[in-house]
Scaffold this active site. Structure first.
Site, PDB file in Angstrom:
ATOM      1  CG  PHE A 108      -1.942  -1.138   1.147  1.00 46.69           C
ATOM      2  CD1 PHE A 108      -2.545  -1.519  -0.045  1.00 46.69           C
ATOM      3  CD2 PHE A 108      -2.260  -1.843   2.299  1.00 46.69           C
ATOM      4  CE1 PHE A 108      -3.429  -2.582  -0.101  1.00 46.69           C
ATOM      5  CE2 PHE A 108      -3.150  -2.909   2.264  1.00 46.69           C
ATOM      6  CZ  PHE A 108      -3.731  -3.279   1.065  1.00 46.69           C
ATOM      7  CD  GLU A 240     -19.486 -15.772  14.981  1.00 50.14           C
ATOM      8  OE1 GLU A 240     -18.975 -15.945  13.884  1.00 50.14           O
ATOM      9  OE2 GLU A 240     -18.996 -15.024  15.857  1.00 50.14           O
ATOM     10  CG  HIS A 264     -23.218  -7.533  12.195  1.00 54.27           C
ATOM     11  ND1 HIS A 264     -22.964  -6.898  11.005  1.00 54.27           N
ATOM     12  CD2 HIS A 264     -22.181  -8.380  12.394  1.00 54.27           C
ATOM     13  CE1 HIS A 264     -21.810  -7.347  10.517  1.00 54.27           C
ATOM     14  NE2 HIS A 264     -21.316  -8.237  11.337  1.00 54.27           N
TER      15      HIS A 264
HETATM   16  N1  LIG Z   1     -12.659 -12.587   6.883  1.00 58.49           N
HETATM   17  C1  LIG Z   1     -13.894 -12.323   7.176  1.00 58.49           C
HETATM   18  O1  LIG Z   1     -14.726 -13.208   7.258  1.00 58.49           O
HETATM   19  C2  LIG Z   1     -14.344 -10.899   7.402  1.00 58.49           C
HETATM   20  C3  LIG Z   1     -15.659 -10.673   7.817  1.00 58.49           C
HETATM   21  C4  LIG Z   1     -16.100  -9.359   7.967  1.00 58.49           C
HETATM   22  C5  LIG Z   1     -15.232  -8.313   7.725  1.00 58.49           C
HETATM   23  N2  LIG Z   1     -13.943  -8.554   7.359  1.00 58.49           N
HETATM   24  C6  LIG Z   1     -13.067  -7.406   7.098  1.00 58.49           C
HETATM   25  O2  LIG Z   1     -12.586  -7.508   5.771  1.00 58.49           O
HETATM   26  C7  LIG Z   1     -11.264  -6.999   5.678  1.00 58.49           C
HETATM   27  C8  LIG Z   1     -10.355  -8.091   5.130  1.00 58.49           C
HETATM   28  O3  LIG Z   1     -10.362  -9.189   6.006  1.00 58.49           O
HETATM   29  P1  LIG Z   1      -9.635 -10.567   5.680  1.00 58.49           P
HETATM   30  O4  LIG Z   1     -10.045 -11.528   6.724  1.00 58.49           O
HETATM   31  O5  LIG Z   1      -9.855 -10.921   4.270  1.00 58.49           O
HETATM   32  O6  LIG Z   1      -8.108 -10.168   5.924  1.00 58.49           O
HETATM   33  P2  LIG Z   1      -6.815 -11.000   5.578  1.00 58.49           P
HETATM   34  O7  LIG Z   1      -7.160 -12.418   5.250  1.00 58.49           O
HETATM   35  O8  LIG Z   1      -5.836 -10.724   6.658  1.00 58.49           O
HETATM   36  O9  LIG Z   1      -6.319 -10.320   4.234  1.00 58.49           O
HETATM   37  C9  LIG Z   1      -5.678  -9.079   4.234  1.00 58.49           C
HETATM   38  C10 LIG Z   1      -5.353  -8.691   2.795  1.00 58.49           C
HETATM   39  O10 LIG Z   1      -4.660  -7.447   2.789  1.00 58.49           O
HETATM   40  C11 LIG Z   1      -3.444  -7.594   2.040  1.00 58.49           C
HETATM   41  N3  LIG Z   1      -2.421  -6.770   2.683  1.00 58.49           N
HETATM   42  C12 LIG Z   1      -2.110  -6.733   4.009  1.00 58.49           C
HETATM   43  N4  LIG Z   1      -1.139  -5.820   4.218  1.00 58.49           N
HETATM   44  C13 LIG Z   1      -0.853  -5.274   3.017  1.00 58.49           C
HETATM   45  C14 LIG Z   1       0.046  -4.258   2.581  1.00 58.49           C
HETATM   46  N5  LIG Z   1       0.861  -3.626   3.446  1.00 58.49           N
HETATM   47  N6  LIG Z   1       0.077  -3.936   1.280  1.00 58.49           N
HETATM   48  C15 LIG Z   1      -0.728  -4.580   0.379  1.00 58.49           C
HETATM   49  N7  LIG Z   1      -1.616  -5.531   0.741  1.00 58.49           N
HETATM   50  C16 LIG Z   1      -1.670  -5.879   2.029  1.00 58.49           C
HETATM   51  C17 LIG Z   1      -3.120  -9.079   2.122  1.00 58.49           C
HETATM   52  O11 LIG Z   1      -2.448  -9.469   0.950  1.00 58.49           O
HETATM   53  P3  LIG Z   1      -0.979 -10.062   0.841  1.00 58.49           P
HETATM   54  O12 LIG Z   1      -0.568 -10.564   2.196  1.00 58.49           O
HETATM   55  O13 LIG Z   1      -1.130 -11.109  -0.212  1.00 58.49           O
HETATM   56  O14 LIG Z   1      -0.225  -8.885   0.393  1.00 58.49           O
HETATM   57  C18 LIG Z   1      -4.511  -9.698   2.057  1.00 58.49           C
HETATM   58  O15 LIG Z   1      -4.938  -9.743   0.715  1.00 58.49           O
HETATM   59  C19 LIG Z   1     -10.906  -6.523   7.073  1.00 58.49           C
HETATM   60  O16 LIG Z   1     -11.231  -5.167   7.190  1.00 58.49           O
HETATM   61  C20 LIG Z   1     -11.819  -7.344   7.966  1.00 58.49           C
HETATM   62  O17 LIG Z   1     -12.060  -6.696   9.179  1.00 58.49           O
HETATM   63  C21 LIG Z   1     -13.485  -9.822   7.190  1.00 58.49           C
END
Ligand SMILES: NC(=O)c1ccc[n+]([C@@H]2O[C@H](COP(=O)([O-])OP(=O)(O)OC[C@H]3O[C@@H](n4cnc5c(N)ncnc54)[C@H](OP(=O)(O)O)[C@@H]3O)[C@@H](O)[C@H]2O)c1
Length: 510
Positions: A108, A240, A264
Site C-alpha cells: 500500500f 456462533e 450488526h
Molecule cells: N474474513 C472475514 O470473514 C471478514 C468478515 C467481515 C469483515 N472482514 C473485514 O474484511 C477486511 C479483510 O479481512 P480478511 O479476513 O480478508 O483479511 P486477511 O485475510 O488478513 O487479508 C488481508 C489482505 O490485505 C493484504 N495486505 C495486508 N497488508 C498489506 C500491505 N501492506 N500492502 C498490500 N496488501 C496488504 C493481504 O495481501 P498479501 O498478504 O497477499 O499482500 C490480504 O490480501 C478486514 O477489514 C476485515 O475486518 C473480514
C-alpha cells in the site's frame, strides 16, 4: 380509459420486480488475496455475472503483495468460484469475466503500484468500455483504510473523469471507538464525498434483514402491536458455534461487542424499532434509523445491565475444544470479550420501558441469528393456573440465519384435555414459500455499489451514534478485572442469565 391505465408496469424502469443490471464498470479489490475476498467477494462477483447482472465488459482488478501475473490471479479467482459460488459454474460466463481480470502486485506504500493500477484502469476503459466507472473495495486490515484512501487521492484514482463515477467500499470495523471512527470519517471524506462512500455491514445485505421492513410496513397485523402497549421486551441474538479460528490477530483487542454489537446488532435493533420511513430511499431510511440510535439509552448501572465473558475449554459438536486464552496467538492475560450482552432502552413514545437485550458470542450452543419480539401476557386469563402452566409468552421471531424465516409463537389447547394450553408455533420458511434461493449478502451489496444505491449501507452518523452507545460499555469493562468464563458449547455465562433473571425474564434457547 387513459394511457396510464394501459401502462405496462414491467416496462417501468422503477419497477422493483425487474432485475437491476449494473452499467459499464469495474471493481478494484484491495486485499484480494485475503480470506474475505476468496470466500465472499470473488464468488459474489461470479454469481452476479452468472445471473446476468454485470455488464459484458465488467472488469475485476486485484491488489495485494504477491508477485502474481494476471493469469495467476485468474486461477485463484477460478478456484474460489468453484469452491464457494452459489450458482452453477458456466464456462462461457467465466471466460467473459476472466478476460477482464488484472492483478497489480504491490504494497500500500508503493507509489509505482498505484501508478500501475491507474494505467490498468485506463487500459480497461479503452479495451472493455468500463467508461471510467470504478468502485474501490477496501478488503484490508482496518489500520490500512487511511493509507489506501490517501493513495487513491494521490494517484488521481479517486477523481471521477467527467460523466463517470468513483466509489469507495469500506469493510468493517469502522473505527475502534467514537474518536477513531470520527477520525476515519474525516480522512475518508477529505477524499470522497458522502455519497461516494459505501460502508459494509453485510447483515443489511441479507434478505431476512430487508424483510423486517416488508413484514412491518407492508402488513397490517403486526404494526398495531409493535409497541410498548403489547411488547414486553425484545431479544436480538447473534450466536456462533465456532471459535476465533486463525483470526487471533484481528480479534484480540476488538472482541464480541465491537465486532458484532456495534454494527450488526444495533442495525437490526434500529430496523426493528424504527418508525415507518417516508419512502425507501437511503436518506429516509437513515433518518428513521438514526432517530432510534439517538434515542438509545444505556441503563445507569452498567454492572447489572452488561455482561462480557470468554469461552473456556469444552465440548462442541462432539469435539474437545480449547478455551479462548489457550488459542494460538492469544495472550493468556487477554481480557477480550468473546461473549457480550447489553440491555438497552429506547427513549421514545413507542418503546419507553421496553428493554432490548442484545447478545452475541462465539462457541455458543448453535449458530443462529434471530430477533425475538416477546409480548406481554394476556391482561386477564379465564383459565386457571394449572391450565396455562406450560404457556409461555407470545412471540414473533425473525430467523435471520441460518434457517431463514419467521415463527409466531402462541398458546393452543392440547387436544383431548378438558383445557390445557401449551405453546405452539406457526412457521414461515423461505425454502418452502419461495422457489428462488436467496442471493448472498455480498452479491446484493456489490451490485448496489455498482448501481450507486446506498440504501443498505450505514452512513457516517449511524456509525458514530453506534459507537456513542458502545463506548461507555467498553470503558466500564476496562475498569473490571478478568472476564467471566463460559463453557464452549453452552449458551453463555451464568452472569448473563442472572442479568435477565433480575428483570424476571430469561434468554431464549434457540
Ligand atoms: N474474513 C472475514 O470473514 C471478514 C468478515 C467481515 C469483515 N472482514 C473485514 O474484511 C477486511 C479483510 O479481512 P480478511 O479476513 O480478508 O483479511 P486477511 O485475510 O488478513 O487479508 C488481508 C489482505 O490485505 C493484504 N495486505 C495486508 N497488508 C498489506 C500491505 N501492506 N500492502 C498490500 N496488501 C496488504 C493481504 O495481501 P498479501 O498478504 O497477499 O499482500 C490480504 O490480501 C478486514 O477489514 C476485515 O475486518 C473480514
Amino acid at each position: 380509459m387513459t394511457a396510464t391505465a394501459w401502462h405496462n408496469p414491467l416496462r417501468d424502469p422503477r419497477d422493483r420486480r425487474l432485475p437491476r443490471i449494473a452499467g459499464p464498470s469495474g471493481l478494484v479489490i484491495f486485499g484480494v488475496t485475503g480470506d474475505l475476498s476468496r470466500k465472499k467477494l470473488m464468488p459474489a462477483v461470479y454469481d452476479l455475472a452468472n445471473r446476468g447482472l454485470l455488464p459484458p465488459g465488467f472488469s475485476l482488478l486485484g491488489f495485494a503483495r504477491r508477485e502474481w501475473e494476471d493469469q495467476d490471479f485468474a486461477e485463484v479467482v477460478h478456484d474460489a468460484v468453484r469452491e464457494h459460488a452459489r450458482t452453477p459454474f458456466r464456462e462461457e460466463v467465466w471466460q467473459q469475466l476472466a478476460d477482464g481480470m488484472r492483478f497489480i502486485p504491490g504494497d500500500f506504500d508503493d507509489d509505482t503500484a498505484f501508478e500501475q493500477l491507474r494505467d490498468a484502469v485506463d487500459e480497461l476503459d479503452d479495451k472493455r468500455g468500463t467508461s471510467g466507472n470504478y468502485a474501490f473495495y477496501l478488503s484490508v486490515p482496518p489500520k490500512f483504510f487511511p493509507k489506501v484512501v490517501e493513495q487513491l487521492k494521490k494517484h488521481g484514482l479517486a477523481d471521477a473523469p467527467e460523466g463517470s463515477w468513483r466509489r469507495a467500499v469500506i469493510e468493517k470495523p469502522f473505527g475502534h471507538d467514537l474518536k477513531s471512527a470520527q477520525e476515519l470519517n474525516r480522512i475518508v471524506h477529505e477524499v470522497f464525498a458522502p455519497d461516494q462512500v459505501f460502508r459494509i455491514d453485510h447483515y443489511l445485505g441479507k434478505e431476512t434483514v430487508q424483510n423486517i421492513l416488508a413484514l412491518r410496513f407492508a402488513n397490517q397485523m403486526y404494526e398495531p402491536v409493535w409497541n410498548r402497549s403489547y411488547v414486553d421486551h425484545v431479544q436480538i441474538t447473534m450466536a456462533e458455534d465456532i471459535g476465533i479460528g486463525g483470526r487471533a490477530g484481528y480479534y484480540d483487542g476488538i472482541g464480541a461487542a465491537r465486532d458484532v454489537i456495534q454494527n450488526h446488532l444495533l442495525q437490526l435493533m434500529a430496523l426493528t424499532a424504527m418508525e415507518e420511513p417516508a419512502s425507501f430511499d437511503a436518506a429516509s431510511l437513515v433518518t428513521e434509523k438514526l432517530k432510534v440510535l439517538k434515542s438509545v439509552r444505556l441503563p445507569a448501572d452498567l454492572e447489572r445491565s452488561t455482561v462480557r465473558a470468554q469461552y473456556a475449554a469444552g465440548w462442541q459438536g462432539g469435539e474437545r475444544v480449547r478455551g479462548y486464552l489457550q488459542e494460538d496467538g492469544i495472550d493468556p492475560r487477554s481480557t477480550t470479550d468473546t461473549y457480550a450482552a447489553v440491555k438497552l432502552e429506547v427513549d421514545n413514545r413507542r418503546w419507553a420501558g421496553v428493554p432490548f437485550y442484545l447478545r452475541t458470542g462465539k462457541r455458543l450452543g448453535r449458530r443462529v441469528t434471530e430477533i425475538a419480539v416477546v409480548f406481554q401476557r394476556a391482561p386477564h386469563s379465564p383459565f386457571d393456573s394449572t391450565a396455562t402452566e406450560e404457556l409461555g409468552q407470545n412471540a414473533i421471531v425473525i430467523r435471520v440465519q441460518p434457517d431463514e424465516g419467521m415463527t409466531v409463537r402462541f398458546g393452543s389447547k392440547v387436544p383431548g384435555t378438558s383445557m390445557e394450553i401449551r405453546d405452539v408455533s406457526m412457521d414461515f420458511a423461505y425454502g418452502e414459500s419461495f422457489t428462488e434461493s436467496s442471493p448472498e449478502a455480498y452479491e446484493r451489496l456489490i451490485l448496489d455499489v455498482l448501481l450507486g444505491d446506498a440504501n443498505l449501507f450505514p452512513r457516517t452518523e449511524e456509525v458514530e451514534e453506534s459507537w456513542r452507545i458502545l463506548d461507555p460499555v467498553e470503558e466500564h469493562w476496562d475498569t473490571l478485572g478478568r472476564p467471566a468464563q463460559y463453557a464452549s458449547g453452552s449458551w453463555g455465562p451464568e452472569e448473563a442469565d442472572e442479568m435477565l433473571a433480575r428483570d424476571g425474564r430469561s434468554w431464549r434457547r434457540p
